[in-house]
Design a protein around this motif. Sequence first.
Motif, mmCIF file in Angstrom:
data_model
loop_
_atom_site.group_PDB
_atom_site.id
_atom_site.type_symbol
_atom_site.label_atom_id
_atom_site.label_comp_id
_atom_site.label_asym_id
_atom_site.label_seq_id
_atom_site.Cartn_x
_atom_site.Cartn_y
_atom_site.Cartn_z
ATOM 1 N N MET A 55 43.341 40.412 27.082
ATOM 2 C CA MET A 55 42.240 40.224 28.039
ATOM 3 C C MET A 55 41.528 38.923 27.702
ATOM 4 N N LYS A 56 40.656 38.491 28.609
ATOM 5 C CA LYS A 56 39.840 37.335 28.278
ATOM 6 C C LYS A 56 38.604 37.797 27.512
ATOM 7 N N ASN A 57 37.853 36.834 27.018
ATOM 8 C CA ASN A 57 36.690 37.154 26.181
ATOM 9 C C ASN A 57 35.735 38.180 26.811
ATOM 10 N N PRO A 75 48.013 42.943 41.218
ATOM 11 C CA PRO A 75 47.679 44.139 42.006
ATOM 12 C C PRO A 75 46.490 44.878 41.408
ATOM 13 N N HIS A 76 45.897 45.780 42.153
ATOM 14 C CA HIS A 76 44.855 46.663 41.617
ATOM 15 C C HIS A 76 44.962 48.010 42.324
ATOM 16 N N PRO A 77 44.155 48.997 41.936
ATOM 17 C CA PRO A 77 44.401 50.358 42.434
ATOM 18 C C PRO A 77 44.309 50.507 43.949
ATOM 19 N N PRO A 105 43.674 41.267 33.965
ATOM 20 C CA PRO A 105 43.737 39.813 34.105
ATOM 21 C C PRO A 105 42.411 39.109 33.853
ATOM 22 N N GLY A 106 42.493 37.881 33.433
ATOM 23 C CA GLY A 106 41.327 37.035 33.208
ATOM 24 C C GLY A 106 41.790 35.731 32.583
ATOM 25 N N THR A 107 41.429 34.617 33.165
ATOM 26 C CA THR A 107 41.808 33.308 32.644
ATOM 27 C C THR A 107 40.950 33.001 31.420
ATOM 28 N N ASP A 160 29.109 38.165 42.863
ATOM 29 C CA ASP A 160 29.873 38.847 41.815
ATOM 30 C C ASP A 160 31.097 38.002 41.483
ATOM 31 N N ILE A 161 31.995 38.550 40.658
ATOM 32 C CA ILE A 161 33.046 37.722 40.069
ATOM 33 C C ILE A 161 34.359 37.823 40.859
ATOM 34 N N GLY A 162 34.836 36.687 41.330
ATOM 35 C CA GLY A 162 36.090 36.627 42.089
ATOM 36 C C GLY A 162 36.080 35.370 42.929
ATOM 37 N N CYS A 163 37.057 35.221 43.802
ATOM 38 C CA CYS A 163 37.114 34.024 44.654
ATOM 39 C C CYS A 163 35.815 33.857 45.440
ATOM 40 N N TYR A 164 35.166 34.968 45.731
ATOM 41 C CA TYR A 164 33.955 34.924 46.555
ATOM 42 C C TYR A 164 32.751 34.360 45.798
ATOM 43 N N MET A 165 32.932 34.008 44.501
ATOM 44 C CA MET A 165 31.896 33.229 43.802
ATOM 45 C C MET A 165 31.666 31.912 44.522
ATOM 46 N N ILE A 171 43.893 42.524 46.725
ATOM 47 C CA ILE A 171 44.528 41.840 45.592
ATOM 48 C C ILE A 171 43.443 41.308 44.644
ATOM 49 N N THR A 172 43.828 41.032 43.413
ATOM 50 C CA THR A 172 42.949 40.335 42.471
ATOM 51 C C THR A 172 43.284 38.851 42.619
ATOM 52 N N ALA A 173 42.607 38.190 43.512
ATOM 53 C CA ALA A 173 43.059 36.858 43.930
ATOM 54 C C ALA A 173 42.760 35.779 42.888
ATOM 55 N N MET A 174 41.523 35.748 42.444
ATOM 56 C CA MET A 174 41.053 34.652 41.593
ATOM 57 C C MET A 174 41.935 34.403 40.375
ATOM 58 N N THR A 175 42.399 35.476 39.749
ATOM 59 C CA THR A 175 43.111 35.341 38.472
ATOM 60 C C THR A 175 44.620 35.183 38.663
ATOM 61 N N GLY A 176 45.073 35.065 39.904
ATOM 62 C CA GLY A 176 46.498 34.816 40.105
ATOM 63 C C GLY A 176 47.220 35.940 40.825
ATOM 64 N N ILE A 206 30.956 42.111 46.748
ATOM 65 C CA ILE A 206 31.787 42.505 45.612
ATOM 66 C C ILE A 206 33.232 42.622 46.075
ATOM 67 N N GLY A 207 34.141 42.070 45.302
ATOM 68 C CA GLY A 207 35.563 42.131 45.653
ATOM 69 C C GLY A 207 36.114 43.526 45.398
ATOM 70 N N ASP A 208 37.252 43.812 45.992
ATOM 71 C CA ASP A 208 37.828 45.149 45.796
ATOM 72 C C ASP A 208 38.244 45.366 44.339
ATOM 73 N N GLY A 209 38.827 44.314 43.737
ATOM 74 C CA GLY A 209 39.223 44.444 42.338
ATOM 75 C C GLY A 209 38.010 44.713 41.453
ATOM 76 N N THR A 210 36.959 43.967 41.697
ATOM 77 C CA THR A 210 35.745 44.111 40.890
ATOM 78 C C THR A 210 35.068 45.458 41.154
ATOM 79 N N PHE A 211 35.162 45.932 42.395
ATOM 80 C CA PHE A 211 34.611 47.250 42.716
ATOM 81 C C PHE A 211 35.279 48.333 41.855
ATOM 82 N N PHE A 212 36.612 48.275 41.768
ATOM 83 C CA PHE A 212 37.316 49.260 40.927
ATOM 84 C C PHE A 212 37.007 49.045 39.447
ATOM 85 N N HIS A 213 36.863 47.786 39.060
ATOM 86 C CA HIS A 213 36.665 47.446 37.645
ATOM 87 C C HIS A 213 35.324 47.971 37.127
ATOM 88 N N ALA A 214 34.246 47.687 37.873
ATOM 89 C CA ALA A 214 32.924 48.034 37.320
ATOM 90 C C ALA A 214 31.883 48.324 38.395
HETATM 91 C C1 TPP Z 1 35.174 41.459 32.295
HETATM 92 C C2 TPP Z 1 35.945 40.441 33.024
HETATM 93 N N1 TPP Z 1 37.273 40.592 33.135
HETATM 94 C C3 TPP Z 1 38.015 39.689 33.798
HETATM 95 C C4 TPP Z 1 37.410 38.607 34.382
HETATM 96 C C5 TPP Z 1 38.248 37.584 35.082
HETATM 97 N N2 TPP Z 1 38.129 37.641 36.531
HETATM 98 C C6 TPP Z 1 37.497 36.672 37.201
HETATM 99 S S1 TPP Z 1 37.609 36.873 38.828
HETATM 100 C C7 TPP Z 1 38.495 38.286 38.675
HETATM 101 C C8 TPP Z 1 39.096 38.983 39.840
HETATM 102 C C9 TPP Z 1 38.222 39.590 40.795
HETATM 103 O O1 TPP Z 1 39.021 40.212 41.773
HETATM 104 P P1 TPP Z 1 38.405 40.686 43.121
HETATM 105 O O2 TPP Z 1 37.084 41.308 42.871
HETATM 106 O O3 TPP Z 1 39.417 41.519 43.837
HETATM 107 O O4 TPP Z 1 38.116 39.346 43.903
HETATM 108 P P2 TPP Z 1 39.069 38.252 44.566
HETATM 109 O O5 TPP Z 1 39.299 37.205 43.536
HETATM 110 O O6 TPP Z 1 40.300 38.917 45.034
HETATM 111 O O7 TPP Z 1 38.250 37.709 45.680
HETATM 112 C C10 TPP Z 1 38.692 38.578 37.352
HETATM 113 C C11 TPP Z 1 39.468 39.718 36.897
HETATM 114 C C12 TPP Z 1 36.017 38.477 34.226
HETATM 115 N N3 TPP Z 1 35.352 37.439 34.732
HETATM 116 N N4 TPP Z 1 35.312 39.406 33.560
#
Ligand code: TPP
Lengths: 547, 200
Positions: free
Chosen positions: A86-88, A483-485, A37-39, A400-405, A475-480, A443-451
């Motif tokens: 995916m997004k850019n 689910p994640h692992p 996911p990614g807007t 880091d990237i997510g709602c917690y920005m 959950i991956t909250a920010m992008t809607g 760092i969010g849980d989704g982002t932790f698994f991602h990178a």
């Molecule tokens: C490489 C990349 N992929 C996708 C996104 C889009 N994106 C922005 S926030 C986010 C979700 C982060 O999820 P999580 O870390 O679980 O945080 P939450 O929003 O649940 O707090 C994603 C996938 C991005 N910014 N960069």
Amino acid sequence: MDELLVNDPGKKVILMGNDAIVRGALESGVQFVATYPGTPASEIGNDFYRISKEANVIFEFSTNEKVAMEVAAGSSFSGLKTLVAMKNFGLNVASDPLLPFIYTGSKGPTVIFIADDPSCHSSAQSEENTRAFSYLGHIPTLEPADAKECKEFTKIAFDLSEKFQIPVMVRTTTRVAHQKMPMVLGEYKKNSSLARGEFVKDANRFVTLPPRVLGMKTELIEKIKKMQLAFEKSNLNFIDRGSSKATEKRGIIASGVAYLYVKEALKELGLDLPILKVGTFYPLPEKKIQSFIKGLKNILVAEELEPYLEKEVARLAKDANCKLEIHGKDLLPEVGELRPEYVTLALAKFLGKKYVLPRIKTKLAVPKRFPQLCPGCPYWLVFGGVKKATEGKNVIYGGDIGCYMLAGMPPHFLQDYLSCMGSSIGIGHGIKRATGQKLVSFIGDGTFFHAGIPALINTVYNQSNPLIIILENEITAMTGHQPHPGALGAKVEIKIEDVVTACGVKNLKIIDPVQQQEFIAAIDEFLEKPEVSVIIARHPCKFVKKV
Amino acid sequence: MANKSILKTKKEDYNIVIAGTGGQGVITLLQVLAEAALIEGKDIKTSELHGLSQRGGSVEVHVRFGERIYSPLVMRGKADLVIGLETQEVLRALDYAGPQTVFLVNKYFVPIPLEKKMTEGEIVDNLKKISGKAELIPASDICQESLGTSVVAGIYLICLAANKDFIPLKPESIKDAIKKVIPQKYLELNLKTFELAKQK
Ligand SMILES: Cc1ncc(C[n+]2csc(CCOP(=O)(O)OP(=O)(O)O)c2C)c(N)n1
């Protein structure tokens, strides 16, 4: 039944760009979808997540985009019709497997959807123009301008991929991906069952090793030349003369949503000029461009962000029409998205016409309304606790990237750096080693698994002592809310504490931030540790469905 | 308010901007208007934003319909109708307004933290200076009183706009679009809202 799955050819429906892409892929008989996911790309994945079972499409949210791209390559190598979206920023992550995938080519037709976000409406980290990747990787690239083209181009992209055995990229922008308009449905034949591909061994095709890899590059360049010939004739690139005279000496070249703004601007100014609408950014229909500019005196290139197309036109004009006067970024902004009034103004200047933008005078200016954490979001407690625990301690806060920005916005102000997904840990480690200053990162849980995992391992291995707070909201909250692992109800739920422990972290606590005292005490304690510490702040997002 | 004449002399495109705050359901309104325009055989383009912008921040959607529509965004100064689902948010859409613009503003405030609340009087006075056609409507209160919930305030406003002939679409088309767009669970509530807007 889901509207995207009806088989009612000829029916007129309103679809958003992303949904139109999904419908186009279904009409093309897509069999396998991998995405992250990614807007503004998320709805493509969300749609398939919702309908894949009924549509008999193999679907997954991969752990990150690099993995999604690799999964797509595997599916394509096995002969399945494959979509990856995916997004850019995702493509940055996925670029490593992408380039060799273009070299090997696709076996099952494969289309890669990338959404850019000019003006960064939903993008924190940079205003990226993915078209640069087209050059880097020799990636055939189509650019739809509207939602209807999203559907059409998707189908054409699958056909092109099948014909030339190469993955084709479809690049959209926010105003295309999130644009709605009417379009006519085509025939949709549902897959009768989940596809079963077969991987047929062929090292010559699938193993990129020198010297073969250079042979592959040569073949790739050959393929691109053939595609270029096809694009010269294709109506993906067309000339729209409107009611302009054949003797007209001024013309416009436009791509993507800029084409729509040009049409609107011409209407506003009450005239018509010939427009070459470029739908294949790479390879470019060079002959078509040259023949278009041949008889012209001046031209306006209308494109969003960096002037890639303009540079190409300048290059092509050297041979075709060296006196051509080329305008583009001298009249249009390079930063931020285009808007119809910007194009109108640019066009007026281009034509030497007077045009004044309507401007309203009012004394009232509304202060900015910052996005907020939802009421009841557990992050309120996390930020509140961190603030209390670190007050006066001169701590650096890593974002880091997510709602917690939203930690960076009022009323929290807990974000001293922010970059890309997973980077809070890597940058934090760098700062710690460079300075020794106290540092807490989120760092969010989704982002932790991602990178985040490789960076955590690095922090342990190269020994620094930040405090890392993993926000486990399931959950991956920010992008809607995908689910994640580690999400509740995942088929196999991977426990973050197991991962953290396996990475060699000794100082670990799992705390529900509702327990503020305990949470604050843990931060106090961990900030003094000589090794890396992790607190898993565990409390589900209020949108997590109870299972 | 005399408005029929405005619409009758209008060029073929009709431009609507709806401004509100995240969570007010602007995208549903966009869908209802777009489907209603489709029912009447018009060409349509809309634009919306997803993601961070929806987290309680300001949101703005564009709906355009007519013979042949190109841009998904309304051009500056070209809005025919600006709907503010929140009283202050309407001010963010002023770039799109001109002397032809009708403003329909919900009397409903979502406070902006740390900022002094503007009065609705100040806001409406300013809108009137632009076009003279600004109405403050307590849509949230009306819906709360009559239907027990204010979530349908936006639907109320677009139904009202159609009834008052501020939108060149038949109220019946809006009703049919509501039936198409709104999930079964909330349909009755929305249809009641449609009827409520008729009485005004
Ligand atoms: C490489 C990349 N992929 C996708 C996104 C889009 N994106 C922005 S926030 C986010 C979700 C982060 O999820 P999580 O870390 O679980 O945080 P939450 O929003 O649940 O707090 C994603 C996938 C991005 N910014 N960069």
